[in-house]
Design a protein around this motif. Structure first.
Motif, PDB file in Angstrom:
ATOM      1  N   ASN A 166      12.536-102.768  37.827  1.00 24.52           N
ATOM      2  CA  ASN A 166      13.960-102.455  37.980  1.00 24.52           C
ATOM      3  C   ASN A 166      14.410-101.391  36.989  1.00 24.52           C
ATOM      4  O   ASN A 166      15.195-100.502  37.338  1.00 24.52           O
ATOM      5  N   TYR A 167      13.921-101.473  35.756  1.00 26.87           N
ATOM      6  CA  TYR A 167      14.290-100.471  34.754  1.00 26.87           C
ATOM      7  C   TYR A 167      13.774 -99.091  35.151  1.00 26.87           C
ATOM      8  O   TYR A 167      14.466 -98.081  34.989  1.00 26.87           O
ATOM      9  N   ALA A 168      12.552 -99.048  35.673  1.00 23.62           N
ATOM     10  CA  ALA A 168      11.978 -97.761  36.077  1.00 23.62           C
ATOM     11  C   ALA A 168      12.777 -97.138  37.214  1.00 23.62           C
ATOM     12  O   ALA A 168      13.127 -95.944  37.178  1.00 23.62           O
ATOM     13  N   ALA A 169      13.080 -97.943  38.246  1.00 24.48           N
ATOM     14  CA  ALA A 169      13.865 -97.426  39.368  1.00 24.48           C
ATOM     15  C   ALA A 169      15.253 -97.002  38.913  1.00 24.48           C
ATOM     16  O   ALA A 169      15.773 -95.950  39.333  1.00 24.48           O
ATOM     17  N   SER A 170      15.847 -97.794  38.036  1.00 23.03           N
ATOM     18  CA  SER A 170      17.185 -97.475  37.546  1.00 23.03           C
ATOM     19  C   SER A 170      17.197 -96.189  36.736  1.00 23.03           C
ATOM     20  O   SER A 170      18.170 -95.421  36.788  1.00 23.03           O
ATOM     21  N   ASN A 171      16.138 -95.941  35.995  1.00 24.30           N
ATOM     22  CA  ASN A 171      16.088 -94.721  35.180  1.00 24.30           C
ATOM     23  C   ASN A 171      16.030 -93.454  36.025  1.00 24.30           C
ATOM     24  O   ASN A 171      16.509 -92.401  35.597  1.00 24.30           O
ATOM     25  N   VAL A 172      15.454 -93.548  37.221  1.00 20.42           N
ATOM     26  CA  VAL A 172      15.415 -92.366  38.089  1.00 20.42           C
ATOM     27  C   VAL A 172      16.831 -91.985  38.512  1.00 20.42           C
ATOM     28  O   VAL A 172      17.243 -90.827  38.388  1.00 20.42           O
ATOM     29  N   ILE A 173      17.605 -92.950  39.007  1.00 22.17           N
ATOM     30  CA  ILE A 173      18.969 -92.640  39.422  1.00 22.17           C
ATOM     31  C   ILE A 173      19.840 -92.326  38.209  1.00 22.17           C
ATOM     32  O   ILE A 173      20.744 -91.483  38.275  1.00 22.17           O
TER      33      ILE A 173
ATOM     34  N   SER B  49      20.227 -88.114  31.913  1.00 19.22           N
ATOM     35  CA  SER B  49      19.214 -88.584  30.962  1.00 19.22           C
ATOM     36  C   SER B  49      18.812 -90.005  31.321  1.00 19.22           C
ATOM     37  O   SER B  49      19.546 -90.714  32.017  1.00 19.22           O
ATOM     38  N   ARG B  50      17.645 -90.420  30.851  1.00 17.19           N
ATOM     39  CA  ARG B  50      17.147 -91.770  31.080  1.00 17.19           C
ATOM     40  C   ARG B  50      17.465 -92.656  29.884  1.00 17.19           C
ATOM     41  O   ARG B  50      17.934 -92.174  28.839  1.00 17.19           O
ATOM     42  N   PHE B  51      17.190 -93.943  30.015  1.00 15.91           N
ATOM     43  CA  PHE B  51      17.377 -94.901  28.935  1.00 15.91           C
ATOM     44  C   PHE B  51      16.014 -95.422  28.486  1.00 15.91           C
ATOM     45  O   PHE B  51      15.071 -95.490  29.283  1.00 15.91           O
ATOM     46  N   GLU B  52      15.924 -95.820  27.242  1.00 18.80           N
ATOM     47  CA  GLU B  52      14.748 -96.550  26.796  1.00 18.80           C
ATOM     48  C   GLU B  52      14.772 -97.946  27.400  1.00 18.80           C
ATOM     49  O   GLU B  52      15.837 -98.560  27.533  1.00 18.80           O
ATOM     50  N   TYR B  53      13.613 -98.469  27.768  1.00 21.43           N
ATOM     51  CA  TYR B  53      13.566 -99.796  28.368  1.00 21.43           C
ATOM     52  C   TYR B  53      14.085-100.871  27.414  1.00 21.43           C
ATOM     53  O   TYR B  53      14.525-101.929  27.857  1.00 21.43           O
ATOM     54  N   SER B  54      14.019-100.595  26.131  1.00 20.43           N
ATOM     55  CA  SER B  54      14.465-101.564  25.123  1.00 20.43           C
ATOM     56  C   SER B  54      15.953-101.452  24.802  1.00 20.43           C
ATOM     57  O   SER B  54      16.476-102.242  24.010  1.00 20.43           O
ATOM     58  N   ASP B  55      16.662-100.487  25.410  1.00 20.18           N
ATOM     59  CA  ASP B  55      18.087-100.291  25.146  1.00 20.18           C
ATOM     60  C   ASP B  55      18.864-101.509  25.643  1.00 20.18           C
ATOM     61  O   ASP B  55      18.882-101.798  26.847  1.00 20.18           O
ATOM     62  N   PRO B  56      19.526-102.254  24.736  1.00 20.88           N
ATOM     63  CA  PRO B  56      20.194-103.498  25.156  1.00 20.88           C
ATOM     64  C   PRO B  56      21.335-103.264  26.147  1.00 20.88           C
ATOM     65  O   PRO B  56      21.566-104.091  27.036  1.00 20.88           O
ATOM     66  N   GLN B  57      22.058-102.158  26.001  1.00 22.85           N
ATOM     67  CA  GLN B  57      23.140-101.870  26.946  1.00 22.85           C
ATOM     68  C   GLN B  57      22.575-101.620  28.348  1.00 22.85           C
ATOM     69  O   GLN B  57      23.091-102.133  29.345  1.00 22.85           O
ATOM     70  N   PHE B  58      21.494-100.850  28.420  1.00 25.67           N
ATOM     71  CA  PHE B  58      20.833-100.554  29.688  1.00 25.67           C
ATOM     72  C   PHE B  58      20.282-101.825  30.318  1.00 25.67           C
ATOM     73  O   PHE B  58      20.490-102.091  31.517  1.00 25.67           O
ATOM     74  N   GLN B  59      19.611-102.643  29.525  1.00 25.86           N
ATOM     75  CA  GLN B  59      19.066-103.903  30.032  1.00 25.86           C
ATOM     76  C   GLN B  59      20.169-104.781  30.613  1.00 25.86           C
ATOM     77  O   GLN B  59      20.022-105.349  31.702  1.00 25.86           O
ATOM     78  N   ALA B  60      21.277-104.878  29.886  1.00 29.31           N
ATOM     79  CA  ALA B  60      22.372-105.731  30.326  1.00 29.31           C
ATOM     80  C   ALA B  60      22.979-105.224  31.629  1.00 29.31           C
ATOM     81  O   ALA B  60      23.285-106.019  32.535  1.00 29.31           O
ATOM     82  N   MET B  61      23.144-103.909  31.752  1.00 28.25           N
ATOM     83  CA  MET B  61      23.721-103.339  32.972  1.00 28.25           C
ATOM     84  C   MET B  61      22.830-103.623  34.185  1.00 28.25           C
ATOM     85  O   MET B  61      23.309-104.040  35.244  1.00 28.25           O
ATOM     86  N   VAL B  62      21.532-103.400  34.039  1.00 26.14           N
ATOM     87  CA  VAL B  62      20.594-103.637  35.142  1.00 26.14           C
ATOM     88  C   VAL B  62      20.535-105.121  35.486  1.00 26.14           C
ATOM     89  O   VAL B  62      20.560-105.503  36.663  1.00 26.14           O
ATOM     90  N   ASP B  63      20.480-105.963  34.466  1.00 28.45           N
ATOM     91  CA  ASP B  63      20.386-107.404  34.708  1.00 28.45           C
ATOM     92  C   ASP B  63      21.642-107.940  35.382  1.00 28.45           C
ATOM     93  O   ASP B  63      21.560-108.837  36.238  1.00 28.45           O
ATOM     94  N   ARG B  64      22.809-107.407  35.023  1.00 28.70           N
ATOM     95  CA  ARG B  64      24.047-107.849  35.679  1.00 28.70           C
ATOM     96  C   ARG B  64      24.063-107.446  37.152  1.00 28.70           C
ATOM     97  O   ARG B  64      24.519-108.207  38.013  1.00 28.70           O
ATOM     98  N   ILE B  65      23.588-106.238  37.445  1.00 29.12           N
ATOM     99  CA  ILE B  65      23.507-105.794  38.840  1.00 29.12           C
ATOM    100  C   ILE B  65      22.603-106.727  39.632  1.00 29.12           C
ATOM    101  O   ILE B  65      22.951-107.185  40.734  1.00 29.12           O
ATOM    102  N   ASN B  66      21.446-107.026  39.091  1.00 29.44           N
ATOM    103  CA  ASN B  66      20.504-107.908  39.792  1.00 29.44           C
ATOM    104  C   ASN B  66      21.087-109.304  39.988  1.00 29.44           C
ATOM    105  O   ASN B  66      20.898-109.925  41.050  1.00 29.44           O
ATOM    106  N   GLU B  67      21.801-109.798  38.984  1.00 27.39           N
ATOM    107  CA  GLU B  67      22.416-111.118  39.115  1.00 27.39           C
ATOM    108  C   GLU B  67      23.490-111.109  40.198  1.00 27.39           C
ATOM    109  O   GLU B  67      23.579-112.036  41.016  1.00 27.39           O
ATOM    110  N   ASN B  68      24.300-110.052  40.234  1.00 29.14           N
ATOM    111  CA  ASN B  68      25.350-109.980  41.251  1.00 29.14           C
ATOM    112  C   ASN B  68      24.782-109.923  42.661  1.00 29.14           C
ATOM    113  O   ASN B  68      25.306-110.555  43.591  1.00 29.14           O
ATOM    114  N   ILE B  69      23.710-109.151  42.838  1.00 32.52           N
ATOM    115  CA  ILE B  69      23.098-109.043  44.170  1.00 32.52           C
ATOM    116  C   ILE B  69      22.484-110.381  44.578  1.00 32.52           C
ATOM    117  O   ILE B  69      22.551-110.771  45.744  1.00 32.52           O
TER     118      ILE B  69
END
Length: 503
Positions: free
Chosen positions: A182-189, A196-216
């Protein structure tokens, strides 16, 4: 009349209020059924108030709808509570509606959930002039920033290398691929949207992706479906509260990211879609354009729509692809043999697709069998329409059952099996099938389809070049479970795999 009697009349009891609500719903239910002028699509007899809810599998409604299509045909009616819905099943019917009669079936139904997701802004859950303008803007800019071009290919290949490095850290031990894919796919968009992309360890990025996945995931639960039918229950339904909370937090994070881009923007050097939007917004403000669609809320929710759509379906499909390779090692053998023969150890490029017919067929068959989006995001009729001899009133929600297209027994030789031969001719050459419709079709088809196709091809081939995917120790291929988890999109149930370096 005493004062107590007066205040009783002003403050009816909960029983009185519930009784009144039931009467009003029954009046609405029966009056709406009698307003149709013409033969409406058949369907199971609904109960007052509840409709056909008790007949639907709350966790897998798409399965129930497929079964109902066997009995009632390719165009039929079901009631979600008092709401009448027309379901379209099978390739020919879905194609006729979404492509042949795109104007009549091309509007989006706005449900309580989708209103919460986008608040009437953005691309996915809007209609009218704002939708047209935002879709055109997004599509134009996706192309300008590389969708389908060399620039996007380079972005994806770079992300492949980051992803491979993350996989290598597990040293062949079993791990859950969910977050990393999910992080890899998210970094492309993200690279296209923010520049620019995010580091996989970026807590803000992780939280945003995880919230999207939880909502879906929550969007496909029975409780959220109940919220859509009876929105007044929203404050008592935990899933709807969680969805709204996640949206609020992600919108806040996106505002911060956009604010930073605005502060560092150079109008002569556009970094991504956000910059392009801000420049257009500024031009329209300077020109005194009235009722401009280029305002902050449309920017926020257009970015949110692109971020969510560019993360979940691609990441989920990649997760299915690796699980299927571990489940069917003989298929994985053929993919890796073809990659070794046609590519060797060099990086795969988009141009290599024509020399990798079996690999391409495996990717397409993964999309078909996984059917990540079993029901297209609901449509609504824009006008009264007669369709296949049935009258469908303006404003009727329409559910295109994509699962029934991808599993259509009249279109696929073995629809319920993983069979890459569906996409190969007798000479082993790749063939595209008309009934391959995982991105939907028509006016509401996925606008990032060409980007998603490029991502799936490059991520899948790069990972299969480097790694052999196997079940975790102590588990056989037969024990790997292909039952999808509950959600609006169909994700594999939670599992781990081993990614063993090949050289």
């Amino acid at each position: 009349m005493s004062a107590n009697d007066f205040f009783f009349l002003l403050s009816p009891s909960p029983t009185t209020m519930l009784g009144t609500a039931l009467v009003l719903l029954l009046v609405y239910f029966f009056s709406s059924r009698n307003q149709d002028c013409g033969k409406e699509p058949p369907g199971p007899r609904p109960l007052p108030l509840l409709g056909n809810i008790l007949q639907l599998d709350p966790h897998k409604p798409h399965n129930t709808l497929c079964k109902l299509s066997k009995k009632y045909g390719s165009v039929f009616t079901v009631y979600f509570g008092p709401k009448k819905v027309v379901v379209l099943a099978g390739y020919k019917t879905v194609k006729q509606a979404l492509i042949g009669q795109a104007q009549e079936f091309g509007e989006r139904e706005i449900t309580p959930l989708t209103m919460a997701l986008s608040q009437g802004h953005g691309i996915l859950f809007t209609n009218g002039d704002s939708w047209k303008e935002m879709r055109h803007f997004a599509l134009t800019n996706l192309r300008d920033f590389g969708m389908g071009k060399k620039a996007a290919e380079e972005t994806i290949i770079q992300e492949c290398q980051y992803l491979i490095q993350e996989f290598e850290k597990h040293e062949g031990k079993a791990f859950d691929t969910n977050h990393l894919l999910n992080y890899a796919a998210s970094n492309v968009i993200s690279s296209i949207v923010y520049g620019s992309r995010f580091e996989y360890s970026d807590p803000q990025f992780q939280a945003m992706v995880d919230r999207i996945n939880e909502n879906i995931r929550l969007a496909g639960t029975a409780s959220t479906q109940l919220y859509n039918v009876f929105p007044w229950l929203g404050n008592w339904i935990k899933s709807s509260r969680t969805i709204r909370k996640n949206i609020k937090m992600n919108v806040g994070d996106m505002r911060d990211l956009i604010r930073h881009l605005k502060e560092t923007m150079n109008t002569h050097m556009c970094r991504g879609i956000v910059d392009s939007f801000l420049i257009r917004k500024q031009k329209e403000e300077n020109s005194g354009v009235l009722d401009s669609h280029y305002h902050e809320e449309n920017l926020i929710f257009t970015v949110a729509n692109l971020f969510a759509a560019g993360t979940d379906t691609t990441g989920t499909t990649l997760r299915w692809s690796l699980l299927l390779m571990a489940k069917y090692p003989h298929i994985q053998d053929q993919v890796q043999e073809e990659l070794s023969r046609a590519i060797g150890s060099r990086q795969v490029g988009v141009e290599d697709r024509k020399n990798l017919p079996f690999t391409d067929a495996v990717i397409h068959e993964t999309q078909r069998l996984a059917n990540v989006l079993p029901i297209a995001i609901p449509h609504i009729t824009s006008q009264d329409v007669t369709f296949q001899g049935y009258f469908i009133k303006k404003g009727t929600p329409v559910y295109p059952l994509l699962m029934s297209v991808l599993n259509d027994e009249s279109e696929w030789e073995s629809p319920h099996s993983f069979n890459p031969a569906h996409f190969l001719d007798e000479n082993g050459k790749f063939v595209r099938r008309d009934a391959f419709m995982p991105f939907s079709a028509g006016r509401r088809a996925c606008l990032g389809e060409s980007l998603a196709r490029m991502e799936l091809f490059l991520f899948f081939t790069s990972l299969l070049q480097y790694f052999r995917f196997t079940p975790p120790p102590g588990m056989t291929e037969d024990e790997l479970d292909l039952t999808p988890a509950v959600g609006f999109t169909l994700n594999p149930t939670r599992h781990t795999l081993c990614a063993v370096r090949q050289f």
